[in-house]
Scaffold this active site. Structure first.
Site, PDB file in Angstrom:
ATOM      1  N   GLU A  47       0.858  -1.200   0.000  1.00  0.00           N
ATOM      2  CA  GLU A  47       0.000   0.000   0.000  1.00  0.00           C
ATOM      3  C   GLU A  47       0.893   1.250   0.000  1.00  0.00           C
ATOM      4  OE1 GLU A  47      -1.568   0.685   3.922  1.00  0.00           O
ATOM      5  OE2 GLU A  47      -3.349   1.737   3.174  1.00  0.00           O
ATOM      6  N   ASN A 110      -6.702   6.316  -1.641  1.00  0.00           N
ATOM      7  CA  ASN A 110      -5.671   5.324  -1.369  1.00  0.00           C
ATOM      8  C   ASN A 110      -5.921   4.203  -2.387  1.00  0.00           C
ATOM      9  OD1 ASN A 110      -3.961   3.411  -0.288  1.00  0.00           O
ATOM     10  ND2 ASN A 110      -4.438   3.942   1.839  1.00  0.00           N
ATOM     11  N   LYS A 128      -9.294   2.234  -1.981  1.00  0.00           N
ATOM     12  CA  LYS A 128      -9.560   1.662  -0.647  1.00  0.00           C
ATOM     13  C   LYS A 128     -10.907   2.125  -0.096  1.00  0.00           C
ATOM     14  CE  LYS A 128      -7.091   1.251   3.811  1.00  0.00           C
ATOM     15  NZ  LYS A 128      -5.793   1.633   4.454  1.00  0.00           N
ATOM     16  N   GLU A 148      -5.882   8.745   7.658  1.00  0.00           N
ATOM     17  CA  GLU A 148      -6.393   8.392   6.326  1.00  0.00           C
ATOM     18  C   GLU A 148      -7.743   9.034   6.033  1.00  0.00           C
ATOM     19  OE1 GLU A 148      -5.884   4.446   4.615  1.00  0.00           O
ATOM     20  OE2 GLU A 148      -4.726   3.919   6.383  1.00  0.00           O
ATOM     21  N   CYS A 196      -4.864  -2.930   2.731  1.00  0.00           N
ATOM     22  CA  CYS A 196      -4.645  -2.869   4.186  1.00  0.00           C
ATOM     23  C   CYS A 196      -5.889  -3.219   4.991  1.00  0.00           C
ATOM     24  CB  CYS A 196      -4.087  -1.490   4.550  1.00  0.00           C
ATOM     25  SG  CYS A 196      -3.453  -1.409   6.254  1.00  0.00           S
ATOM     26  N   ASN A 221       0.225  -1.062   5.473  1.00  0.00           N
ATOM     27  CA  ASN A 221       1.113  -0.350   6.395  1.00  0.00           C
ATOM     28  C   ASN A 221       0.462  -0.497   7.765  1.00  0.00           C
ATOM     29  OD1 ASN A 221       3.206   1.722   4.949  1.00  0.00           O
ATOM     30  ND2 ASN A 221       1.403   1.449   3.664  1.00  0.00           N
TER      31      ASN A 221
END
Lengths: 346, 346
Positions: A47, A110, A128, A148, A196, A221
């Site tokens: 990612e 993302n 994402k 995020e 993720c 991550n």
């Protein structure tokens, strides 16, 4: 009939805040060359592979923030990253890679793309869906942020499974083009991408495998030491890392089994900037939930396995034969309701 | 604020084809007495606890088949089983128990009920939704059948979470009755029931936890040696049992974690009639996915743990805070589509 391919997770160790993208891309290309030597046909990178995991920082300058994003419509044409795709094409290796995407309207996602070496194009893009963390930074200056939700919008492309053309074998060479110019699909693999935190949400795995996905790929991550998120955890740093790895592995193994698909996970790991610890644990997991190959380090490392996609059939045709066993009339709340509604008081 | 209770899985060893129900119920009562000695407040018995696991047999006589079912509308009044509920009430222990249910219209269900000692009544009934196996028996006379789809209809009650009144503490004694005669709910636990194969389907766990379930309970009858179902498995009998246990434990741990709830699993196990091997592995699992207590044997055994339901809060308020993180707009296929629809050919 077997459907064997050799695949790899390209785990990437520490990427510091001041690392340059071209320098990081050279590390990715080095892993790609190792993959080529081992006759790998698909490499999965982490990612947000191209920079440090910047959502841990509160970044108030838009210019600085933008430096972590890719801005063009086609990442294969990005000056910094193009050399990776050129090498992938030259070696006939498909690539799945995550990066921060800035769209023309200024939105951030993302994102990951799947690049097919046989077509020389990105054949699928994923953004994402399950963004963890918060919009507002922690007040504690020593806390590691997870912003995020501040920097990205939730993905708007859904979980769309796709065919990786000729990943299992080259349909054109095998003369499998049918009337109307379509292959019979046997040379393709049906794949899906997660990123993720998505791996912890079985909804995502189910939507992909309702489209026949044989393998899911995801980078991550994941912080090793997140005690400030855990409300006064009494665990030592070592115990926290062990727990984070346990959860990461547990959901990958169980979801691979319950959705009868292979999975490849690829970690951005190691210690960024001398203080931000990320777990390793990149691995390739079978549809029976077993770890087929896993990383030994928390550094740049290629994790390789030959797998047979036909092994998905046992699960897909028996215990997890959706058509025979699923009962959608009982699942309504999953799509009707986002949050929790408790039963009435007695 | 802690919400501690002591709970137990009452694992039950071999129950042969010719075992009488009153005799089997006496074994259940013996486990209940052990529970009372250990101040247990909730005992979870297995799936189809009252007889051998008859769906392994092709039974063509309706009379014989009916002997495995309970026929009354209220199992607490069934002559054979009433002594168990009477003991539960006397000791103030709630009971979750599975049995085969025949309804007045002649339908069969694989059912479980939750009996509340504080009300002296069944407060919830569940009928198994995910029936494994087949309608038609195997032609191979040596194969062990799995004929649940022949003998049972899929459950028609959905996954309805419920309050177990006063399980955490007795609301009436604590004076928590509010205006209008309702408690504040703090003395109750929010629970849900699954049965066996349901545990492999995350949809079921999600529907329950979308209603705030703090703990799920399930019994199971899971064969140790199912190689005939696995299309020419090369595994030894020992490896097959290990694999069956691995999958059972994997889905319980991962689903407890991904749905931020405790779970109690209770096995019917051992070797029925000298040849039908069932796995043990009854256990109590935390919302972080860790095994808190587990069976040591494949015989009648009480597996006890003191747990704190408040430990669900970490998951429910952070990583798995549904209201903040779930994105139902991406989950549509889960309820729109039962079976697999693959992407179009290239």
């Amino acid at each position: 009939m077997s459907r064997k391919i050799t695949v790899a997770a390209a785990q990437v160790g520490a990427v510091h805040k001041d690392a340059s993208k071209p320098e990081t891309v050279q590390r990715l290309i080095k892993l790609l060359h190792e993959a080529a030597e081992q006759k790998v046909k698909l490499v999965v990178y982490p990612e947000c592979t191209l920079t440090t995991f910047f959502p841990r920082h509160l970044i108030e300058s838009r210019e600085e923030l933008d430096s972590y994003f890719e801005h063009g419509a086609d990442i294969t044409q990005s000056q910094d990253v193009k050399p990776l795709f050129d090498e992938a094409k030259a070696h006939g290796i498909d690539v799945c890679i995550g990066y921060a995407e800035r769209t023309p309207d200024g939105s951030g996602y993302n994102t990951s793309v799947y690049y097919s070496a046989s077509t020389g194009q990105v054949v699928s893009k994923y953004r994402k869906v399950h963004l963890p963390g918060r919009v507002e930074p922690f007040e504690d200056a020593n806390a590691t942020n997870q912003l995020e939700k501040r920097y990205f919008k939730p993905g708007d492309l859904g979980f769309k499974a796709f065919r990786a053309p000729g990943l299992v074998h080259n349909a054109l060479k095998k003369g499998q083009l049918k009337e109307g110019g379509k292959t019979d699909g046997k040379g393709d693999a049906i794949l899906g991408m997660l990123i993720c935190n998505d791996r912890r949400w079985p909804e995502a795995w189910r939507v992909y495998t309702l489209q026949g996905a044989e393998m899911l790929m995801f980078g991550y991550n994941t912080g090793s030491h997140m005690s400030h998120l855990w409300g006064g955890s009494q665990m030592s740093a070592e115990e926290q890392e062990k727990e984070a790895l346990f959860h990461s592995r547990l959901v990958q193994q169980a979801n691979s089994y319950m959705h009868a698909c292979f999975s490849i996970s690829s970690a951005r790991c190691g210690v960024d900037d001398g203080k931000y610890d990320l777990i390793g644990g990149s691995s390739i997991v079978s549809p029976e939930g077993h770890v087929v190959a896993e990383a030994k380090s928390k550094e740049d490392e290629l994790v390789v396995a030959e797998i047979d996609l036909a092994e998905c059939r046992k699960g897909k045709e028996r215990t997890f034969d959706y058509a025979r066993h699923r009962r959608v009339e009982a699942y309504g709340l999953i799509t009707e309701q986002t949050g929790v509604v408790e039963p009435e008081l007695l």
